[in-house]
Each structure stands twice: as C-alpha cells, then as structure tokens.
Design a protein around this motif. Structure first.
Motif, PDB file in Angstrom:
ATOM      1  N   ALA A 249      -6.932  -7.594 -15.850  1.00 56.75           N
ATOM      2  CA  ALA A 249      -5.720  -6.799 -15.663  1.00 56.75           C
ATOM      3  C   ALA A 249      -5.596  -6.330 -14.217  1.00 56.75           C
ATOM      4  CB  ALA A 249      -5.724  -5.604 -16.611  1.00 56.75           C
ATOM      5  N   LYS A 250      -6.697  -5.891 -13.626  1.00 57.82           N
ATOM      6  CA  LYS A 250      -6.668  -5.423 -12.236  1.00 57.82           C
ATOM      7  C   LYS A 250      -6.404  -6.573 -11.262  1.00 57.82           C
ATOM      8  CE  LYS A 250      -9.809  -1.532 -13.011  1.00 57.82           C
ATOM      9  NZ  LYS A 250     -11.140  -0.937 -12.698  1.00 57.82           N
ATOM     10  N   ALA A 251      -6.792  -7.777 -11.650  1.00 55.63           N
ATOM     11  CA  ALA A 251      -6.636  -8.927 -10.749  1.00 55.63           C
ATOM     12  C   ALA A 251      -5.354  -9.707 -10.993  1.00 55.63           C
ATOM     13  CB  ALA A 251      -7.840  -9.862 -10.896  1.00 55.63           C
ATOM     14  N   ASN A 252      -4.866  -9.723 -12.238  1.00 52.83           N
ATOM     15  CA  ASN A 252      -3.777 -10.638 -12.587  1.00 52.83           C
ATOM     16  C   ASN A 252      -2.542  -9.964 -13.155  1.00 52.83           C
ATOM     17  OD1 ASN A 252      -5.425 -12.913 -11.930  1.00 52.83           O
ATOM     18  ND2 ASN A 252      -6.422 -12.741 -13.928  1.00 52.83           N
ATOM     19  N   ASN A 253      -2.562  -8.640 -13.308  1.00 50.48           N
ATOM     20  CA  ASN A 253      -1.364  -7.981 -13.833  1.00 50.48           C
ATOM     21  C   ASN A 253      -0.177  -8.272 -12.927  1.00 50.48           C
ATOM     22  OD1 ASN A 253       0.485  -5.341 -13.692  1.00 50.48           O
ATOM     23  ND2 ASN A 253      -0.317  -5.557 -15.767  1.00 50.48           N
ATOM     24  N   ILE A 254       0.945  -8.662 -13.521  1.00 51.55           N
ATOM     25  CA  ILE A 254       2.074  -9.153 -12.730  1.00 51.55           C
ATOM     26  C   ILE A 254       2.645  -8.078 -11.818  1.00 51.55           C
ATOM     27  CG2 ILE A 254       3.763  -8.637 -14.541  1.00 51.55           C
ATOM     28  CD1 ILE A 254       3.724 -11.660 -12.137  1.00 51.55           C
ATOM     29  N   SER A 255       2.632  -6.828 -12.238  1.00 47.27           N
ATOM     30  CA  SER A 255       3.165  -5.748 -11.385  1.00 47.27           C
ATOM     31  C   SER A 255       2.277  -5.533 -10.173  1.00 47.27           C
ATOM     32  CB  SER A 255       3.282  -4.452 -12.195  1.00 47.27           C
ATOM     33  OG  SER A 255       4.210  -4.603 -13.253  1.00 47.27           O
ATOM     34  N   LEU A 256       0.961  -5.595 -10.368  1.00 47.51           N
ATOM     35  CA  LEU A 256       0.033  -5.458  -9.248  1.00 47.51           C
ATOM     36  C   LEU A 256       0.162  -6.617  -8.272  1.00 47.51           C
ATOM     37  CD1 LEU A 256      -3.195  -4.181 -11.065  1.00 47.51           C
ATOM     38  CD2 LEU A 256      -1.772  -2.912  -9.448  1.00 47.51           C
ATOM     39  N   LYS A 333       5.592   0.774   9.348  1.00 42.04           N
ATOM     40  CA  LYS A 333       4.242   1.260   9.026  1.00 42.04           C
ATOM     41  C   LYS A 333       4.281   2.276   7.883  1.00 42.04           C
ATOM     42  CE  LYS A 333       2.092   0.548  13.575  1.00 42.04           C
ATOM     43  NZ  LYS A 333       1.471   1.212  14.747  1.00 42.04           N
ATOM     44  N   ILE A 334       5.310   3.127   7.890  1.00 44.69           N
ATOM     45  CA  ILE A 334       5.444   4.109   6.802  1.00 44.69           C
ATOM     46  C   ILE A 334       5.702   3.394   5.476  1.00 44.69           C
ATOM     47  CG2 ILE A 334       6.890   5.971   5.908  1.00 44.69           C
ATOM     48  CD1 ILE A 334       7.353   6.844   8.810  1.00 44.69           C
ATOM     49  N   ASN A 335       6.542   2.361   5.500  1.00 43.61           N
ATOM     50  CA  ASN A 335       6.802   1.583   4.278  1.00 43.61           C
ATOM     51  C   ASN A 335       5.545   0.909   3.774  1.00 43.61           C
ATOM     52  OD1 ASN A 335       9.539   2.241   4.219  1.00 43.61           O
ATOM     53  ND2 ASN A 335      10.116   0.491   5.499  1.00 43.61           N
ATOM     54  N   LEU A 336       4.727   0.420   4.707  1.00 45.95           N
ATOM     55  CA  LEU A 336       3.458  -0.201   4.311  1.00 45.95           C
ATOM     56  C   LEU A 336       2.542   0.828   3.662  1.00 45.95           C
ATOM     57  CD1 LEU A 336       1.560  -2.632   4.283  1.00 45.95           C
ATOM     58  CD2 LEU A 336       0.838  -2.011   6.602  1.00 45.95           C
ATOM     59  N   GLU A 337       2.493   2.020   4.223  1.00 45.46           N
ATOM     60  CA  GLU A 337       1.679   3.083   3.627  1.00 45.46           C
ATOM     61  C   GLU A 337       2.194   3.436   2.230  1.00 45.46           C
ATOM     62  OE1 GLU A 337       0.307   7.720   4.576  1.00 45.46           O
ATOM     63  OE2 GLU A 337       1.568   6.605   5.995  1.00 45.46           O
ATOM     64  N   ALA A 338       3.523   3.445   2.070  1.00 39.94           N
ATOM     65  CA  ALA A 338       4.108   3.727   0.759  1.00 39.94           C
ATOM     66  C   ALA A 338       3.735   2.644  -0.249  1.00 39.94           C
ATOM     67  CB  ALA A 338       5.628   3.831   0.880  1.00 39.94           C
ATOM     68  N   ASN A 339       3.709   1.401   0.197  1.00 39.30           N
ATOM     69  CA  ASN A 339       3.289   0.309  -0.686  1.00 39.30           C
ATOM     70  C   ASN A 339       1.846   0.478  -1.141  1.00 39.30           C
ATOM     71  OD1 ASN A 339       5.313  -2.095   1.051  1.00 39.30           O
ATOM     72  ND2 ASN A 339       5.636  -1.304  -0.996  1.00 39.30           N
ATOM     73  N   ASN A 340       0.985   0.899  -0.222  1.00 41.86           N
ATOM     74  CA  ASN A 340      -0.427   1.101  -0.585  1.00 41.86           C
ATOM     75  C   ASN A 340      -0.577   2.249  -1.579  1.00 41.86           C
ATOM     76  OD1 ASN A 340      -1.694  -0.954   0.989  1.00 41.86           O
ATOM     77  ND2 ASN A 340      -1.376   0.259   2.839  1.00 41.86           N
ATOM     78  N   ILE A 341       0.210   3.301  -1.394  1.00 45.54           N
ATOM     79  CA  ILE A 341       0.176   4.417  -2.348  1.00 45.54           C
ATOM     80  C   ILE A 341       0.685   3.950  -3.710  1.00 45.54           C
ATOM     81  CG2 ILE A 341       1.158   6.671  -2.890  1.00 45.54           C
ATOM     82  CD1 ILE A 341       1.266   7.218   0.137  1.00 45.54           C
ATOM     83  N   GLN A 342       1.744   3.159  -3.670  1.00 44.23           N
ATOM     84  CA  GLN A 342       2.304   2.635  -4.917  1.00 44.23           C
ATOM     85  C   GLN A 342       1.275   1.774  -5.649  1.00 44.23           C
ATOM     86  OE1 GLN A 342       5.684   0.085  -4.345  1.00 44.23           O
ATOM     87  NE2 GLN A 342       6.186  -0.025  -6.523  1.00 44.23           N
ATOM     88  N   LYS A 343       0.507   1.000  -4.890  1.00 44.74           N
ATOM     89  CA  LYS A 343      -0.518   0.164  -5.516  1.00 44.74           C
ATOM     90  C   LYS A 343      -1.596   1.013  -6.176  1.00 44.74           C
ATOM     91  CE  LYS A 343      -3.896  -3.487  -4.689  1.00 44.74           C
ATOM     92  NZ  LYS A 343      -4.525  -4.404  -3.701  1.00 44.74           N
ATOM     93  N   GLU A 344      -2.028   2.073  -5.475  1.00 44.45           N
ATOM     94  CA  GLU A 344      -3.044   2.966  -6.048  1.00 44.45           C
ATOM     95  C   GLU A 344      -2.537   3.591  -7.347  1.00 44.45           C
ATOM     96  OE1 GLU A 344      -4.189   5.824  -3.147  1.00 44.45           O
ATOM     97  OE2 GLU A 344      -4.898   4.339  -1.695  1.00 44.45           O
ATOM     98  N   GLN A 345      -1.281   4.043  -7.317  1.00 43.69           N
ATOM     99  CA  GLN A 345      -0.695   4.635  -8.524  1.00 43.69           C
ATOM    100  C   GLN A 345      -0.603   3.607  -9.644  1.00 43.69           C
ATOM    101  OE1 GLN A 345       3.459   5.615  -8.220  1.00 43.69           O
ATOM    102  NE2 GLN A 345       3.348   7.226  -9.760  1.00 43.69           N
TER     103      GLN A 345
END
Length: 439
Positions: A249-256, A333-345
């Motif tokens: 799930a952590k590797a292949n979940n489509i949303s991730l 850069k801010i958008n990239l940081e937001a993407n990383n936060i979104q991934k963690e969530q």
C-alpha cells in the motif's frame, strides 16, 4: 381461482430464465468493462492527449520553417530632376516587385528550459496514465459492487422460490385437511395469506434483480443482451499477510503514486525557472530568398533580380526582469514543500484506511462464517418443525416462524458473503493490488 392465478404467475417468473442464457464470469466482466466502459474510454483519450503533448513534435527541439511570398504593383506619376539640369516627367509609370523566401528559425540553446519542459511533459504523461489507472480501479470496484448485487439478488430469488414452494405445499395440505375435516378453514386462510406474501416478496426480488442487471450492463458499456446470468461462485483468500499488504500500500497505492509524480514535476519546474536566471538563449536564423524588381523609367536600373542565402545568430540574456523570475522560483519551492506535506498526510491516511479495511475484511469474513453456521441451525430447526407440523405437534404459526427464520438466515448469509468479498476488494485497492486479482 385467485390462488391458481398466483401459482401461474410465480411459475412464469421462475421459469422465464430456464432457457440458455449467456453466463458472465468475473473475468469476462472485467474484460468487457476495460474495453467498453465509458469512463475508461474517456480516461484513455486523456492518455492519448498526454502522449501527443509529450512527443518530440511538442518539445521545442525542432526548428520552424516558414515560406513567404509577395507581389507589389505600383502605378505612379513621377517627376525626376537629374544633376545636369534635365527634368523628366512620367505619368502612369508602372513598377512591380516580387519576392519569395524560405525562412528558418531554430533555438540552439535556451538556458536548459526546453530540456526541463520536455521532461515535465513526459512526467505529466505518466501522471495522466496514473489517473487513468485510478479510473480503472474505481470502475472495477463499481463493477463488482453491482456484479455481486446481481449475484446476491439471484441467490435471494432462489431462496424465495424455495420458500414459496414450501408455502404452496402447506396450502395444498391445509386444503386437503379441511376437505377431510382434519383442520379448520382458518388454517387454509392463513396458508393463503402466507403464500400471497411470499409471492409479493418474490416479485419484488425479481424486479430488483432486473434493475441490478441493467445497472451491471451500464457499467459494461451496454454490451449485454437483456437476459443473462452471472457466475455466483465466490472464493476468499485467507493467505493475505497484513504487513506485506501494508508495504504494498505504501509503495503502490494510486494516490501516493500520483503525489510522487506531482513532486517530480514540481522539481523539474523549479529547475526550469532557475535556468532562465543564469543562462542565455542562443538562436539561429536562416533564409533563402528570391526578389525581382521591375522599375519605372525614372530609375537607373529597369529590372533587378536577387537570389541568395542569409543566416545569423542571436543571443538573449535576461539579466534582470524586475524580480518576476525570482518570485516564480520561490512559489515553485513552496508548492514543492506543500506536495511533500501532502504526501506525509496521505501516508498516514492510507495506513489508517488500510488498517480499517483489514479489520473490516476480517470482521465481515467472520460474520459470513457465522452466518454459514446459522444456516445449518436454521435448517435443522425448520426440518424438525416441519416433521412436527406434519403430525400435528406444531401449529401453523410455529411452522411459519421456522420457515421465515430459515429464509432470513439464507438472506443474511448471502448478504454477508458479498459484503465480505467487496471488503476484500477495497483492501486490495488500497494496497494497489486490485488490478492483480484472480478468481
């Protein structure tokens, strides 16, 4: 007469599917959906557009080649004064000019922006393919939600037919007993009421089944005939390993996977914006042209024709654009940081959803096993009650209650079975394994 009509109606309902019909297996249903489902077809067109956008023809790496041609005609009144004092006047003097050229424009170097943009298009294509995969996964879940609804209603219909047959037997027995003075008219009336209720339930079940079949046909792109059957065999996989599925799930979940791809695209966007801040753009121009001038009599040259090749280089360097480029880099850069936060969530959410889905599957599977045992108990209770009823040791109310208990147990078992199977599919979708299911 009314009871005979009810019998005839039920017989027609139950026998209408006796004739050979097409049997839709889960494998065939998936194949039909992948080929004909309208949502999947639309997703495929999005992928084709993304492929076109990511081709070399849309990359900026190829030059532009332009053809130009023109003609000019002049009719002038001209007065010409020469250096020796002579004056010549021409009225209605004609002249014309003709030109044709092929022009080349090619960017030799554009501060690496073209390279990063092309890579972004390739990544965007892959993101579109992931979005199409998500559409396919959701369609498969939708497909089997309807498919197993048809299967459940089919089995429910069979159970109701069996209940109806038992009620019909009871009515016939009550009529015989009344005719021979072994029972009262009340027993016949009770049996008639029960058989009417069973026939209503059976007709409602048949209507629900027909509606569900139409829903299934819609998911399959309206490719089936009006009458078809489905393969109602359901098997469960009891060999899933929770930890292995969670890692999948952590590797292949489509949303991730989509968030990861968005992060890659934003990284390339930052590099593209930065490159224009520090590097120049170099362009190449070239032209091959033909020009012809037909001059009037006031000109020293009456006709001139030129053909030739020209070429040149140009350099452009954005030394400072008022800070717009710097702002774009900062926002990227801010958008990239937001993407990383979104991934963690999303990772936390996927893990929670997976644990919920795992527990839900195990719980529904256990309920189904218990319902299977409950069927045995209900069947045993009905058989004993039926024996007592036949010898007069149980009344019609007790018999009817045992009959309804058996029917409800069968309906509950059917419901539990298909809920458990759908819970398994939800678990596989979260794990990114829904496209790898086998039956």
């Amino acid at each position: 007469m009314r009871i005979k009509f009810v019998f005839l109606s039920i017989i027609l309902i139950s026998q209408i599917t006796v004739f050979a019909q097409e049997v839709i297996t889960p494998e065939k249903a998936i194949a039909l959906a992948l080929e004909n489902n309208y949502g999947i077809k639309l997703a495929k067109t999005d992928v084709e557009v993304a492929k076109n956008n990511a081709s070399i023809l849309n990359s900026g790496y190829l030059p532009s080649l332009t053809g130009n041609a023109g003609a000019t005609y002049n009719l002038d009144n001209t007065e010409a004064e020469f250096s020796d004092g002579r004056v010549t006047t021409l009225n209605g003097a004609e002249s014309s000019r003709y030109n044709a050229s092929i022009d080349l424009n090619y960017v030799l170097f554009d501060a690496l922006g073209r390279s990063y943009d092309y890579k972004q298009l390739k990544e965007t294509q892959q993101l579109t393919e992931l979005q199409a995969r998500e559409t396919i996964e959701n369609t498969i879940i939708q497909l089997f939600t309807v498919y197993y609804s048809v299967s459940e209603l089919t089995e429910n219909n069979d159970a109701l037919l069996e209940t109806f047959a038992i009620s019909k037997d009871r009515l016939i027995r009550a009529q015989y007993q009344f005719e021979y003075g072994q029972s009262t008219k009340l027993a016949v009336l009770n049996a008639e009421v029960d058989i009417n209720n069973d026939s209503i339930s059976l007709m409602n079940s048949k209507q629900q089944l027909n509606n569900s079949k139409r829903d299934l046909n819609l998911v399959l792109g309206n490719t089936l005939d009006d009458e078809f059957d489905i393969d109602a065999i359901v098997e469960f996989n009891n060999l899933y390993n929770k930890d292995e599925l969670l890692e999948k799930a952590k590797a292949n979940n489509i949303s991730l996977l989509q968030v990861d791809k968005s992060i890659d695209i934003n990284k390339l966007g930052i590099k593209s914006e930065k490159s224009t801040m520090f590097l120049p753009t170099i362009g190449l121009t070239g032209s091959y042209g033909w020009n012809k001038n037909n001059n009037n009599a006031a000109s020293f040259v009456s006709v001139s024709t030129n053909t030739g090749l020209s070429g040149g280089l140009n350099l452009s360097w954005n030394l400072f654009d008022g800070g717009s480029n710097i702002t774009r880099v900062r926002n990227a850069k801010i958008n990239l940081e937001a993407n990383n936060i979104q991934k963690e969530q999303l990772l936390v959410t996927v893990e929670r959803d997976f644990n919920n889905a795992w527990d839900d599957y195990q719980n529904k599977l256990s309920i189904y096993r218990l319902q299977e045992e409950n069927i045995k108990t209900s069947q045993n209770n009905f058989d004993r009650t039926e024996e007592k009823f036949k010898i007069g040791q149980a009344n019609s109310i007790e018999f009817r209650q045992a009959q309804l208990n058996l029917l409800n147990a069968e309906l509950s078992k059917n419901r539990a079975k298909y809920l458990a199977k759908l819970a398994e599919f939800q678990l596989l979708q979260l794990s990114g394994e829904i496209l790898n299911i086998s039956f």
